[in-house]
Write a protein that holds these residues in place. Structure first.
Motif, PDB file in Angstrom:
ATOM      1  N   ALA A  94      42.523  38.213  54.059  1.00  0.00           N
ATOM      2  CA  ALA A  94      41.440  38.902  54.656  1.00  0.00           C
ATOM      3  C   ALA A  94      41.591  40.554  54.902  1.00  0.00           C
ATOM      4  O   ALA A  94      40.721  41.297  54.445  1.00  0.00           O
ATOM      5  N   VAL A  95      42.768  40.864  55.094  1.00  0.00           N
ATOM      6  CA  VAL A  95      43.351  42.243  55.200  1.00  0.00           C
ATOM      7  C   VAL A  95      43.368  42.980  54.005  1.00  0.00           C
ATOM      8  O   VAL A  95      42.683  43.822  53.793  1.00  0.00           O
ATOM      9  N   LEU A  96      43.917  42.305  52.810  1.00  0.00           N
ATOM     10  CA  LEU A  96      43.886  42.814  51.659  1.00  0.00           C
ATOM     11  C   LEU A  96      42.590  43.046  50.902  1.00  0.00           C
ATOM     12  O   LEU A  96      42.081  44.007  50.279  1.00  0.00           O
ATOM     13  N   THR A  97      41.716  41.908  51.227  1.00  0.00           N
ATOM     14  CA  THR A  97      40.642  42.139  50.719  1.00  0.00           C
ATOM     15  C   THR A  97      39.549  43.300  51.215  1.00  0.00           C
ATOM     16  O   THR A  97      38.812  44.038  50.501  1.00  0.00           O
ATOM     17  N   MET A  98      39.544  43.342  52.491  1.00  0.00           N
ATOM     18  CA  MET A  98      38.796  44.495  53.211  1.00  0.00           C
ATOM     19  C   MET A  98      39.362  45.729  52.977  1.00  0.00           C
ATOM     20  O   MET A  98      38.647  46.691  52.750  1.00  0.00           O
ATOM     21  N   PRO A 103      35.967  50.123  53.352  1.00  0.00           N
ATOM     22  CA  PRO A 103      34.828  50.542  54.368  1.00  0.00           C
ATOM     23  C   PRO A 103      35.105  51.686  55.100  1.00  0.00           C
ATOM     24  O   PRO A 103      36.483  51.751  55.388  1.00  0.00           O
ATOM     25  N   GLN A 104      34.275  52.655  55.572  1.00  0.00           N
ATOM     26  CA  GLN A 104      34.542  53.766  56.006  1.00  0.00           C
ATOM     27  C   GLN A 104      34.019  53.764  57.439  1.00  0.00           C
ATOM     28  O   GLN A 104      34.415  54.665  58.373  1.00  0.00           O
ATOM     29  N   ASN A 105      33.103  52.744  57.727  1.00  0.00           N
ATOM     30  CA  ASN A 105      32.746  52.600  59.113  1.00  0.00           C
ATOM     31  C   ASN A 105      32.329  51.080  59.299  1.00  0.00           C
ATOM     32  O   ASN A 105      32.476  50.492  58.322  1.00  0.00           O
ATOM     33  N   ALA A 106      31.804  50.682  60.571  1.00  0.00           N
ATOM     34  CA  ALA A 106      31.611  49.238  60.845  1.00  0.00           C
ATOM     35  C   ALA A 106      30.672  48.749  60.004  1.00  0.00           C
ATOM     36  O   ALA A 106      30.609  47.618  59.704  1.00  0.00           O
ATOM     37  N   MET A 110      30.829  45.644  57.980  1.00  0.00           N
ATOM     38  CA  MET A 110      29.966  44.353  58.062  1.00  0.00           C
ATOM     39  C   MET A 110      29.253  43.798  56.541  1.00  0.00           C
ATOM     40  O   MET A 110      29.235  42.819  56.309  1.00  0.00           O
ATOM     41  N   LEU A 111      28.744  44.879  55.828  1.00  0.00           N
ATOM     42  CA  LEU A 111      28.320  44.520  54.672  1.00  0.00           C
ATOM     43  C   LEU A 111      29.151  44.039  53.684  1.00  0.00           C
ATOM     44  O   LEU A 111      29.160  43.285  52.954  1.00  0.00           O
ATOM     45  N   ALA A 112      30.612  44.645  53.791  1.00  0.00           N
ATOM     46  CA  ALA A 112      31.595  44.067  52.800  1.00  0.00           C
ATOM     47  C   ALA A 112      31.960  42.612  53.068  1.00  0.00           C
ATOM     48  O   ALA A 112      32.059  41.724  52.270  1.00  0.00           O
ATOM     49  N   VAL A 113      31.901  42.143  54.438  1.00  0.00           N
ATOM     50  CA  VAL A 113      31.964  40.784  54.980  1.00  0.00           C
ATOM     51  C   VAL A 113      31.084  39.862  54.259  1.00  0.00           C
ATOM     52  O   VAL A 113      31.205  38.802  53.653  1.00  0.00           O
ATOM     53  N   GLN A 114      29.604  40.554  54.211  1.00  0.00           N
ATOM     54  CA  GLN A 114      28.705  39.869  53.667  1.00  0.00           C
ATOM     55  C   GLN A 114      28.745  39.362  52.129  1.00  0.00           C
ATOM     56  O   GLN A 114      28.442  38.462  51.637  1.00  0.00           O
ATOM     57  N   MET A 115      29.404  40.909  51.572  1.00  0.00           N
ATOM     58  CA  MET A 115      29.527  40.655  50.014  1.00  0.00           C
ATOM     59  C   MET A 115      30.599  39.617  49.849  1.00  0.00           C
ATOM     60  O   MET A 115      30.518  38.882  48.506  1.00  0.00           O
ATOM     61  N   ILE A 116      31.668  39.798  50.514  1.00  0.00           N
ATOM     62  CA  ILE A 116      32.642  38.652  50.218  1.00  0.00           C
ATOM     63  C   ILE A 116      32.308  37.398  50.448  1.00  0.00           C
ATOM     64  O   ILE A 116      32.705  36.403  49.384  1.00  0.00           O
ATOM     65  N   ALA A 117      31.615  36.994  51.374  1.00  0.00           N
ATOM     66  CA  ALA A 117      30.944  35.623  51.524  1.00  0.00           C
ATOM     67  C   ALA A 117      30.155  35.239  50.427  1.00  0.00           C
ATOM     68  O   ALA A 117      30.094  34.084  49.975  1.00  0.00           O
ATOM     69  N   ALA A 118      29.342  36.227  50.319  1.00  0.00           N
ATOM     70  CA  ALA A 118      28.274  35.687  48.789  1.00  0.00           C
ATOM     71  C   ALA A 118      29.112  35.456  47.635  1.00  0.00           C
ATOM     72  O   ALA A 118      28.706  34.602  47.081  1.00  0.00           O
TER      73      ALA A 118
END
Length: 199
Positions: A94-98, A103-106, A110-118
């Protein structure tokens, strides 16, 4: 790649302690981790907790410990295929993927989490579509789900590019204009009638 990723051994150490915490379902909750990070002298290893806090905030592009916790927990939960081996691997991934998403801000986080999930879900459905013994209907259904998720991922990619300011804007520069006798030329911004009505 972010320069702090060289601290991967620290991430692994922290993640193994996190996984051994009394309540691993709370992900990176610092209070719970601090209570389990006990050195041989019987005191909580505050430096390790601070290092974990810094790493997760850098990886998620956030300022708050709580927001970083939540985002890392979400990413750890959406890694569905291949599923991480254990809780320790889950938080490391999780840490390495993020960190790779940078990302430069929250909002970007949040969008990165959605992209990883999709992305993970799409790959899972593609794997299911080609599983041994899969029916034609089952295969078609899984391919359809994967296709929808991949289209969503492409839309998310465009949104991320806009957030990061990496979208290309086309600019046309006219260097030579020839106006012959009887012709007309307009210099300046020209709006169509529809654009004028919208104003």
């Amino acid at each position: 790649m972010n320069p702090w990723l060289s601290t991967n051994s620290s991430i692994q150490k922290i993640a193994s302690i996190w996984a051994a915490a009394a309540r691993p379902e709370i992900a990176c909750n610092y209070a719970a981790i601090a209570s389990t990070l006990v050195s041989s002298g019987g005191y909580a290893n505050v430096e390790l907790v601070d290092e974990l806090s810094l790493i997760t905030r850098q990886a998620t592009g956030t300022q708050s410990h709580d927001v970083a916790d939540r985002i890392i927990e979400q990413v750890a939960g959406v890694h569905v295929w291949p599923r991480p081996k254990d809780a320790s691997d889950q938080v490391i991934q999780a840490v390495l993927t993020m960190a790779e998403m940078a990302p430069q801000n929250a909002t970007e986080a949040m969008l990165a989490v959605q992209m990883i999930a999709a992305n993970d879900a799409a790959l899972l459905f593609l794997r299911r579509a080609t599983a041994d013994g899969q029916t034609v209907e089952g295969s078609d259904g899984n391919v359809l789900r994967a296709t929808r998720l991949m289209r969503l991922f492409i839309e998310q990619l465009g949104a991320m590019a806009k957030l990061k300011g990496k979208t290309g804007q086309q600019k046309v520069v006219v260097e030579h204009v020839h106006v012959h006798s009887g012709g007309q030329a307009v210099v300046g911004t020209v709006a169509s009638p529809n654009q004028e009505q919208e104003k």
